[in-house]
Design an enzyme around this catalytic site. Structure first.
Site, short mmCIF file in Angstrom:
data_model
loop_
_atom_site.label_atom_id
_atom_site.label_comp_id
_atom_site.label_asym_id
_atom_site.label_seq_id
_atom_site.Cartn_x
_atom_site.Cartn_y
_atom_site.Cartn_z
N GLY A 97 0.83 -1.21 0.00
CA GLY A 97 0.00 0.00 0.00
C GLY A 97 0.86 1.25 0.00
O GLY A 97 0.56 2.23 -0.69
N GLU A 98 1.93 1.21 0.78
CA GLU A 98 2.84 2.37 0.87
C GLU A 98 3.41 2.71 -0.51
O GLU A 98 3.44 3.87 -0.92
CB GLU A 98 3.98 2.04 1.85
CG GLU A 98 5.10 3.05 1.83
CD GLU A 98 6.12 2.88 2.96
OE1 GLU A 98 5.92 1.99 3.81
OE2 GLU A 98 7.09 3.64 2.99
N ARG A 99 3.84 1.68 -1.22
CA ARG A 99 4.45 1.92 -2.54
C ARG A 99 3.43 2.38 -3.56
O ARG A 99 3.72 3.21 -4.42
CB ARG A 99 5.16 0.64 -3.00
CG ARG A 99 6.41 0.39 -2.18
CD ARG A 99 7.04 -0.97 -2.36
NE ARG A 99 8.20 -1.06 -1.47
CZ ARG A 99 8.81 -2.19 -1.13
NH1 ARG A 99 8.37 -3.35 -1.60
NH2 ARG A 99 9.84 -2.16 -0.33
#
Ligand SMILES: Cc1cc2nc3c(=O)[nH]c(=O)nc-3n(C[C@H](O)[C@H](O)[C@H](O)COP(=O)(O)OP(=O)(O)OC[C@H]3O[C@@H](n4cnc5c(N)ncnc54)[C@H](O)[C@@H]3O)c2cc1C
Length: 386
Positions: free
Chosen positions: A249-251
């Protein structure tokens, strides 16, 4: 740059998504952008911004309503991430995304009701600021090499070590923290929820950065910090896998904001090219300039489509490891190149602090480093594709 709806062709974007877009756009325009210069110079934005974001529901878009969130899907996160670039404060956008999409999704996924009530819920409603603590002075890309230890002692863990480059680190209320509970290597890593009012915890340094100025980035230390063992997320020894899954999700939000940020800069650069004159005509009168602009528009369209395709996979329940690594790699590299080229089109003005291109150029440099470097994305793709 062009009068075109760039999200057309995606029935996933409904009127409700447009409404969220408008809410975020208006908030950025009215409440955040006017303060950009002051907050950048102060190297911090006010804590109340977290409250405002929470009131708009942005800190828990995909969190179920019974935990205080909006209970919506990833396409709403796309609208949020894309529209946040309108505030002109990449550091603020990063700080909010750390809270909503980097430090807390794992609590929803593997946390129990104690974790969710005491950490996730306060983060969603803006009462608590969250940070993600993985990187250490001697271990960044190589997450399995972390040295911060959590030793089990009765009903507690006793934590010793340090972390660095931690976003929201100077004022976080809790940290989703990667620790070593076992032997060397990835199987000795666990994830705990660490309250920062724990005795022995210190912010050792606020770090100065080349960009993302209004966000705080800290070096932090743990000296015999005692936290309840029930703050362990999931199972002991499985933290490495949780961290890797959480990186997804962060990426993805990183790739989305990089693409949207570069698009905004490109649109503004096209305007500049219409008004800036040289050799008796505006810059747009030079074919080489027009060709550059449409080339960058094409590259950003490709970047956006890769992100949207990846979101579609994620919404369908696919982990999309391959596509997420491609998004982070491709969008990050493209956005950086375009930020550099747009700055060039501004000439001397592009080198001035007062110029948006200068700020975006500095801010954008982070995207190929933070949350996994371009080299690590290529490593992941090598393992998946070859
Ligand atoms: C502004 C900012 C905010 C950040 N926020 C956070 C945060 O909130 N929480 C957090 O935990 N971390 C955070 N980070 C840390 C970030 O995720 C790391 O900096 C990043 O993962 C790279 O780790 P490193 O800096 O230790 O570089 P290193 O791992 O030391 O890498 C140095 C260089 O070697 C290359 N390299 C390493 N291994 C390989 C390999 N196998 N093959 C080829 N090349 C390789 C890298 O790509 C890089 O170019 C932040 C960083 C910055 C700059």
């Amino acid at each position: 740059m062009f009068a075109v709806d760039r999200s057309r062709g995606y029935p996933q974007f409904t009127e409700e998504h447009d409404q969220l877009r408008k809410t975020v756009r208006d908030w950025c325009h009215k409440e955040l952008a006017p303060h950009a210069a002051v907050w950048e110079a102060a190297r911090l934005f006010p804590r109340e911004v977290f409250d405002q974001a929470a009131q708009l529901g942005l800190l828990g878009i995909r969190v179920p309503e019974h935990l205080g969130g909006l209970g919506l899907d990833w396409w709403y996160t796309v609208c949020y991430a894309e529209e946040m670039v309108g505030c002109g404060l990449a550091g603020l956008t990063m700080a909010l995304l750390v809270q909503s999409d980097m430090a807390t999704p794992v609590i929803l996924e593997i946390g129990d009701s104690y974790h969710q009530d005491n950490f996730l819920r306060p983060a969603v409603c803006g009462q608590a600021i969250a940070a993600l603590g993985i990187t250490e002075p001697d271990a960044g890309s190589d997450v399995a090499a972390i040295r911060t230890t959590a030793r089990r002692d009765g009903d507690d863990y006793v934590i010793n070590g340090s972390k660095t480059y931690i976003t929201n680190g100077t004022r976080a209320d809790f940290i989703t923290l990667a620790v070593r509970t076992g032997a060397a290597g990835h199987e000795g890593v666990s994830l705990v929820l660490f309250p920062t009012d724990t005795k022995g915890y210190r912010v050792t340094r606020k770090l100065e950065k080349m960009g993302n100025h209004c966000s705080d980035t800290a070096e932090i230390a743990f000296d015999d910090c005692r936290i309840p063992a029930r703050n362990l997320l999931g199972n002991e020894g499985e933290g490495f896998y949780y961290v890797m899954a959480n990186f997804g999700g962060e990426r993805l939000v990183g790739a989305l904001t990089a693409t949207a940020g570069a698009q905004r800069l490109l649109d503004n650069t096209a305007e500049w090219c219409r008004t800036r004159h040289a050799f008796g005509k505006n810059l747009m009168g030079f074919q080489t300039v027009r060709h550059q602009l449409v080339q960058y528009e094409t590259e950003l369209e490709a970047a956006r489509q890769l992100c949207y395709r990846t979101v579609a996979l994620v919404v369908a329940g696919d982990a999309a490891w391959r596509e997420i690594a491609m998004c982070k790699l491709f969008c990050g590299e493209v956005a950086n190149r375009i930020a550099d080229r747009c700055l060039q089109l501004y000439g001397g003005m592009g080198y001035m602090d007062e110029c948006e291109a200068s700020r975006v150029f500095r801010d954008m440099r982070l995207i190929t480093i933070g949350g996994g470097t371009s080299e690590i994305m290529r490593e992941i793709l090598t393992k998946i594709c070859l």
